[in-house]
Design a protein around this motif. Structure first.
Motif, PDB file in Angstrom:
ATOM      1  N   ASP A   1       6.960  10.192   2.647  1.00 55.78           N
ATOM      2  CA  ASP A   1       5.606  10.480   3.104  1.00 55.78           C
ATOM      3  C   ASP A   1       4.734   9.230   3.091  1.00 55.78           C
ATOM      4  O   ASP A   1       3.890   9.043   3.958  1.00 55.78           O
ATOM      5  CB  ASP A   1       4.977  11.590   2.243  1.00 55.78           C
TER       6      ASP A   1
ATOM      7  N   ARG B   1       1.978   1.928  -3.426  1.00 58.38           N
ATOM      8  CA  ARG B   1       0.862   2.494  -4.198  1.00 58.38           C
ATOM      9  C   ARG B   1       0.651   3.966  -3.866  1.00 58.38           C
ATOM     10  O   ARG B   1       0.437   4.793  -4.747  1.00 58.38           O
ATOM     11  CB  ARG B   1      -0.427   1.715  -3.914  1.00 58.38           C
ATOM     12  N   LEU B   2       0.733   4.289  -2.575  1.00 56.58           N
ATOM     13  CA  LEU B   2       0.524   5.684  -2.188  1.00 56.58           C
ATOM     14  C   LEU B   2       1.626   6.564  -2.770  1.00 56.58           C
ATOM     15  O   LEU B   2       1.361   7.660  -3.277  1.00 56.58           O
ATOM     16  CB  LEU B   2       0.487   5.813  -0.658  1.00 56.58           C
TER      17      LEU B   2
ATOM     18  N   THR C   1       2.878   7.546   6.363  1.00 52.53           N
ATOM     19  CA  THR C   1       1.450   7.265   6.465  1.00 52.53           C
ATOM     20  C   THR C   1       1.177   5.793   6.746  1.00 52.53           C
ATOM     21  O   THR C   1       0.369   5.458   7.601  1.00 52.53           O
ATOM     22  CB  THR C   1       0.752   7.661   5.143  1.00 52.53           C
ATOM     23  N   LEU C   2       1.871   4.907   6.030  1.00 53.90           N
ATOM     24  CA  LEU C   2       1.566   3.489   6.151  1.00 53.90           C
ATOM     25  C   LEU C   2       2.403   2.807   7.225  1.00 53.90           C
ATOM     26  O   LEU C   2       1.885   2.141   8.093  1.00 53.90           O
ATOM     27  CB  LEU C   2       1.782   2.781   4.814  1.00 53.90           C
TER      28      LEU C   2
ATOM     29  N   ASP D   1       8.227  11.591  -1.778  1.00 54.41           N
ATOM     30  CA  ASP D   1       7.014  10.784  -1.899  1.00 54.41           C
ATOM     31  C   ASP D   1       7.151   9.487  -1.106  1.00 54.41           C
ATOM     32  O   ASP D   1       6.222   9.051  -0.436  1.00 54.41           O
ATOM     33  CB  ASP D   1       6.732  10.455  -3.374  1.00 54.41           C
TER      34      ASP D   1
ATOM     35  N   SER E   1       0.953   7.123  -6.300  1.00 52.88           N
ATOM     36  CA  SER E   1      -0.185   8.023  -6.466  1.00 52.88           C
ATOM     37  C   SER E   1       0.228   9.470  -6.190  1.00 52.88           C
ATOM     38  O   SER E   1      -0.225  10.403  -6.850  1.00 52.88           O
ATOM     39  CB  SER E   1      -1.301   7.543  -5.543  1.00 52.88           C
ATOM     40  N   LEU E   2       1.112   9.664  -5.196  1.00 45.14           N
ATOM     41  CA  LEU E   2       1.628  11.007  -4.908  1.00 45.14           C
ATOM     42  C   LEU E   2       2.434  11.533  -6.090  1.00 45.14           C
ATOM     43  O   LEU E   2       2.348  12.709  -6.454  1.00 45.14           O
ATOM     44  CB  LEU E   2       2.500  10.982  -3.659  1.00 45.14           C
TER      45      LEU E   2
ATOM     46  N   GLU F   1       0.824  -1.204   0.000  1.00 42.70           N
ATOM     47  CA  GLU F   1       0.000   0.000   0.000  1.00 42.70           C
ATOM     48  C   GLU F   1       0.859   1.254   0.000  1.00 42.70           C
ATOM     49  O   GLU F   1       0.510   2.260  -0.601  1.00 42.70           O
ATOM     50  CB  GLU F   1      -0.945   0.007   1.215  1.00 42.70           C
TER      51      GLU F   1
END
Lengths: 779, 364
Positions: free
Chosen positions: A354, A333-334, A358-359, A351, A337-338, A330
């Motif tokens: 960050d 993926r994030l 988050t994860l 990226d 996406s960023l 994930e």
């Protein structure tokens, strides 16, 4: 496409100094051109060092270091990492047997010019500061220019912009074109600005480039075909090297300012590399770039996000924080996406960080901070073949020993050295007058660095603050310890400042912090004293331990009073003393609710606090102290001994009238109060100045009344405590008390003395013996 | 609804309040719109942080770290659920409402987490009269906001998730991983359409009340919303909100001077961070929350005080009363903290602070 060929046909390849993308493109360019000479931006007098740089035993990161032989030591540094385009170019040239040389100004000139620039910048800053108060709010012009570029491109910072646009640009040829057009445009803007506002900076670049052009001309003259020469330089200079027409003449070279310097290679660390700042020099995430470089080399760059985030997760798991593979997926993926949100093809470091936050950190940086640092910066330390490194700190120590006339102590035989820190008034120069003081500073610094050249001996008879006894002994281990200190700083002073700062950052109790302030004071390091002050202040805010606070107050108080012994202004410590004192006063009551065992420490603390209140009555809040003492002396729920101590301090300070005192005595010793409380209170009362007590007859009247009011069993109990209270009295004082009480009982002085000095009768001895086995029951 | 009726409503949802901005953004949108979304991620970002869409000015909804908003939007693009965590008063619900409004066009599908929230409110319940009369039928099914969002491919909001009992939180796990709710009574499964996601908020101060299980946390991308990053930002936020509140409640007092704003925010920031602004001295933080929202209510309170019992001008005494109340919440410890702050820090700030210091000192 032919932007790489110049008027003279020389290939100019602009790079960012620590850039894996640049290194990769440069390598493929070299393969294509196959030059016979590779010229690199770097100090030309370091060319002989190249063979050490590419030596098989050398492992980057390393740095070329130039330093002056005179104090203050000025240094210039050229770090090289595995992924530095310059390093890869040298390696390539070695394998292909091409000629390699550095072509920038020699280090002696670099440092001399650096000196001039610093001076002019300092004076410019001073004049600006007088006009504008808020000097720190202004960002340097250049930095703001780079920030603006990033902002226009919709990126958060310049590093992100650079990585997305240049490191991720795998398009062959396009890289070189992009970087040249980018930097020439940047150059136009900043040059315009420099020409008007920063003439020195402008001149500096002009000189460097003229020198480099001359070096290129010389290389052509030495027989290399122009189109078989590749020049590797910072992208900023690329445009200026295209036209070789205005190379520097011999006269101009001779006219350059110059300082005596030494050059050496030194092992470097990724940590140091990441903490350098400034365009080109700084490289916030060396290990990340190394991972990028390795993936570029085996053509698997698209794996970098997976690899990066897995590395972070693996580190977390190893340190006990479990994170699942699903979370790594994930996170990738994030990150992607960023990147897409910014229109990028691959995630940048920002990226990735960050996404990890988050994860893997579940929103909290503290969880992953260390794992990120390990992955971004890494712990790599460079290696060099033995004996190559000649470090400035060795030079510095020798220079210090010479200046302080200590060279004759540089023997394997232990020598005693007695220092007198006071000013020597019989000599003329200031240097000589404070020779011993300066020696002491040096010795304390060496001790701080763990260099076993010197050892302090407890000064024998006198505890005078101006005398110190040292043992000086040189050994081969000392030499090694000195060399090892290189990474801490270039001179003894810088290195010890660094070590002290590290210790300060790691200190967790106020006792440690105040000891370090003392160390800073002994080492004569003003700046670290201020840092220590801040650390202590920070720690003091959280501590409620009056004993510890008092200990710090004691240290500070000494430093404030005797500070001038080492010619150091300790006045900045006064506000901290005030603050600590206030805190100790406010928590006095809390801390006094303790058992008898702890009360001993508290007693010392109270004495220190009272001492400080007297010695620094101008600065500290004496009123508050007296007020809190009053509370303590009146309270019944605190330790009775400490209440007694508070009472006696108040008596001494005349903050309590005789009337109040006798009221308090009768209240404390009134019938019904458990004997141990009453006697404990009296014990506390008598722990300080006895003559104050002995001179107050009313006190003894109260005590007498109290003893009379006790029944037999209570009397025995009270006796034990009273005996303990009086046990610390000297015989003479005891006699005085006996006489005082005798007077109250109507016994005259001679009779009393007779009884007191007479032999003990057997029955009396037995009674005393029995007291030793007194059963305190439930106490 | 007519314009007058709109004005009487105490609080409009974001999609109504900023309707013209959303319309303008959709019109000017050029980016790729993800399935189930109303606009491209870039436009959503612009809606939150402000900018211009065509000729329409987009007001900033969240002042502060733009990157956090990027991370939140990127999360929702990857169809992961989003969890916003922060101290009370850090605009978590505000952000979740505006994100839903921009992405899904409505922000009203809300489950409010309380100790009394039951599993039915997360999944579905029944209209028992119909259930008894007809047995389980689709008509008798009462869908939860989450189920409705799944059906519609939209965004459901879950407020204060950590206040719910853990069995209720657990009900979310299968929804988030399977993206379906099975209704065994009807013998069928309800699968979410593309675009479905959940934005949950949780309070750091509630940590430990009903701590979220690791299994659930793992299904969210977690973003921590910080207190405003610098003095300037916070002063701006406070100023903006105080002005808005004062006008909507018709407070008859002058707006606080910039200087007073600065002082209050400075005190709040220093006590919150446990550090003076120049980072030179550490200060002790009080036990209670001292959020930006709290500073805003302190100032509006002081304004109400000045309007009702003073001459309409905010005095140092009004501020001191507000500060005392905001900082010393319950116990003696806060009292000590405030006293030390006054004497160690504020007293030394010089003439500008003298009035406030004296007023606070008298109050203490």
């Amino acid at each position: 496409m032919e932007s790489e060929t110049t008027g003279a046909g020389v290939h100019i390849f602009g790079v960012r100094h620590l850039s894996p993308g640049g290194a990769q493109h440069l390598l493929s360019f070299l393969h294509e051109v196959e030059p016979t000479a590779v010229l690199i931006e770097g100090p030309s007098d370091a060319t002989p060092e190249i063979r050490h740089v590419i030596n098989m035993t050398t492992k980057p990161p390393i740095a070329i270091l130039a330093f002056t032989e005179e104090v203050p030591v000025r240094t210039a540094l050229w770090p090289l990492a595995l992924y530095s385009p310059e390093y890869q170019a040298m390696r390539w040239a070695e394998q292909q047997g091409a000629y390699t040389a550095f072509i920038d100004l020699p280090s002696s000139v670099v440092i001399a010019l650096q000196d001039i620039r610093t001076k002019s910048r300092d004076s410019a800053e001073q004049s600006e500061e007088s006009e504008v108060n808020n000097a720190d709010e202004k960002a340097p012009e250049e930095a703001s220019l780079y920030d603006r570029v990033a902002e226009l491109a919709g990126e958060l910072d310049y590093d992100m912009y650079w990585e997305r646009n240049f490191e991720h640009n795998t398009n062959k040829g396009a890289y070189q074109e992009a970087i040249i057009s980018f930097s020439s445009q940047m150059r136009q803007i900043s040059e315009e600005n420099e020409r008007h506002n920063n003439v020195i900076e402008y001149a500096h670049n002009t000189i460097r480039e003229a020198y480099m052009r001359r070096q290129i001309q010389d290389t052509i003259a030495a027989g290399h075909q122009p189109d078989k020469i590749v020049v590797v330089c910072g992208a900023y200079h690329a445009a200026a090297l295209v036209d070789l027409a205005s190379g520097m003449s011999d006269e101009e070279i001779d006219a350059l300012p110059s300082l005596n310097t030494k050059l050496t290679l030194m092992p470097y660390t990724y940590y140091k590399l990441s903490s350098l700042s400034g365009y080109g020099a700084g490289n916030l995430a060396p290990h990340y770039y190394q991972m990028m470089w390795e993936r570029m080399m085996n053509d698997s760059l698209e794996d970098l996000p997976n690899h990066y985030l897995s590395t972070v997760a693996r580190y977390l798991r190893n340190t006990g924080t479990h994170r699942s593979t699903a979370e790594i997926i994930e996170a990738v993926r994030l990150a992607e996406s960023l990147a897409a949100l910014h229109g990028g093809s691959a995630p940048t470091l920002r990226d990735l960080r960050d996404a990890a936050l988050t994860l893997l950190g579940r929103g909290e940086l503290s969880v992953i901070a260390e794992a990120l640092a390990r992955t971004d910066i890494g712990t790599a330390i460079g290696e060099l073949a033995e004996g190559i490194s000649q470090t400035p700190i060795q030079d510095d120590l020798n220079r210090q020993l010479k200046r302080l006339k200590l060279e004759r102590y540089k023997t394997p035989v232990a020598n005693d050295l007695e220092l007198d820190l006071r000013e020597n008034r019989r000599v003329s120069s200031e240097e000589a007058a404070y020779l011993d003081l300066n020696r002491s500073f040096l010795f304390h610094r060496l001790r701080l660095l763990g260099i076993d050249l010197v050892n302090i001996r407890a000064s024998g008879q006198s505890s005078a603050t101006w005398a110190e006894n040292w043992v000086v002994k040189w050994s081969p281990e000392v030499e090694i310890q000195v060399v090892e200190s290189t990474l801490l700083g270039e001179t003894i002073e810088i290195a010890s400042a660094y070590v002290l700062q590290q210790k300060l950052d790691g200190s967790s109790t106020i006792a440690e912090a105040s000891a370090l302030i003392r160390t800073a004071y002994e080492c004569g390091m003003l700046h670290q004293m201020e840092a220590g002050r801040q650390t202590l202040q920070r720690l003091a805010v959280d501590t409620r331990d009056v004993v510890q606070i008092a200990a710090s107050i004691h240290e500070l108080s000494l430093l404030i009073q005797y500070g001038d012994g080492r010619r150091i202004d300790t006045k900045p410590l006064i506000p901290l003393l005030e603050q600590l004192f206030r805190r100790a006063s406010l928590f006095l009551l809390d801390a006094s609710q303790c058992n008898d065992e702890a009360s001993g420490e508290m007693l010392k603390a109270m004495n220190i606090l009272n001492q400080a209140a007297i010695e620094h009555s101008e600065e500290v809040d004496e009123l508050l102290w007296v007020q809190e003492l009053k509370h303590l002396s009146e309270r019944d729920d605190c330790n009775p001994r400490l209440s007694g101590v508070a009472c006696s301090i108040l008596l001494e300070r005349n903050a309590m009238t005789a009337q109040q005192c006798s009221e308090e005595v009768s209240r404390r010793l009134s019938p019904g109060i458990p004997a141990e409380l009453g006697a404990g209170w009296f014990e506390g009362m008598s722990m300080r100045n006895r003559y104050v007590l002995l001179s107050r007859l009313s006190l003894w009247e109260q005590l007498n009344e109290y003893i009379n009011s006790l029944d037999d069993e209570e009397f025995v109990r009270a006796l034990v405590f009273l005996r303990r209270a009086f046990s610390t009295f000297e015989p003479r004082e005891k006699t005085m008390i006996a006489e005082l009480l005798g007077e109250l009982w109507g016994v005259n002085t001679e009779q009393a003395a007779e009884i007191l000095t007479g032999e003990l009768k057997e029955a009396e001895a037995k009674m005393i013996e029995d007291l030793n086995e007194f059963d305190f029951g439930d106490i | 609804m007519s314009q007058e009726l709109l004005q009487d409503i105490m609080r409009l949802p974001a999609e109504r309040l900023y309707q013209h901005e959303l319309v303008a953004l959709r019109k000017a949108d050029t980016g790729k719109v993800p399935a189930g979304w109303q606009m491209s991620p870039q436009s959503v970002l612009k809606f939150i942080v402000g900018g211009k869409a065509g000729s329409t000015e987009i007001t900033p909804k969240y002042i502060g770290n733009k990157r956090l908003i990027e991370m939140a939007i990127a999360t929702l693009v990857t169809d992961r659920a989003l969890l916003l965590i922060g101290e009370p008063g850090t605009a978590k619900s505000w952000l979740s409402e505006n994100l839903s409004a921009a992405i899904y066009g409505q922000s009203g599908l809300v489950v409010q987490g309380t100790a009394g929230t039951s599993e039915e409110q997360v999944r579905y319940s029944w209209n028992y009269a119909m259930l008894l009369a007809q047995g389980p039928t689709p008509e008798a099914l009462v869908k939860s906001p989450i189920m409705r969002a799944m059906e519609d491919g939209g965004i459901a909001r879950f407020e204060e998730i950590s206040r719910c009992a853990s069995e209720v939180q657990d009900a979310l796990i299968s929804i988030l991983s399977e993206k379906t709710i099975s209704v065994p009574e009807l013998g069928k499964e309800m699968s979410a359409r593309k675009g479905f996601s959940i934005i949950a908020t949780a309070n750091t101060r509630d940590r430990g009340v009903n701590d979220m299980s690791t299994a659930l946390k793992r299904r969210f991308n977690i973003i921590v919303l910080p207190a405003p990053a610098d003095l300037y930002t916070e002063v701006e936020i406070v100023k903006k909100r105080v002005r808005e509140i004062a006008s909507s409640y018709d407070l008859q007092a002058a707006l606080p001077a910039d200087e007073a704003l600065h002082k209050v925010v400075t005190i709040f920031r220093e006590l919150r961070s446990g550090m003076t602004l120049d980072k030179k001295e550490k200060v002790k933080s009080p036990a209670g929350v001292i959020s930006t929202a709290e500073a805003i209510s302190l100032l509006t309170n002081s304004m109400a005080l000045a309007a009702s019992f003073g001459n309409g001008e905010l005095t140092d005494e009004d501020l001191a009363a507000g500060l005392q109340g905001a900082i010393v919440k319950d116990d003696d410890k806060d009292q000590l903290v405030w006293r030390e702050y006054l004497d160690n820090i504020m007293k030394k700030r010089g003439a500008d602070w003298r009035g406030l210091y004296t007023a606070c000192k008298e109050m203490n």
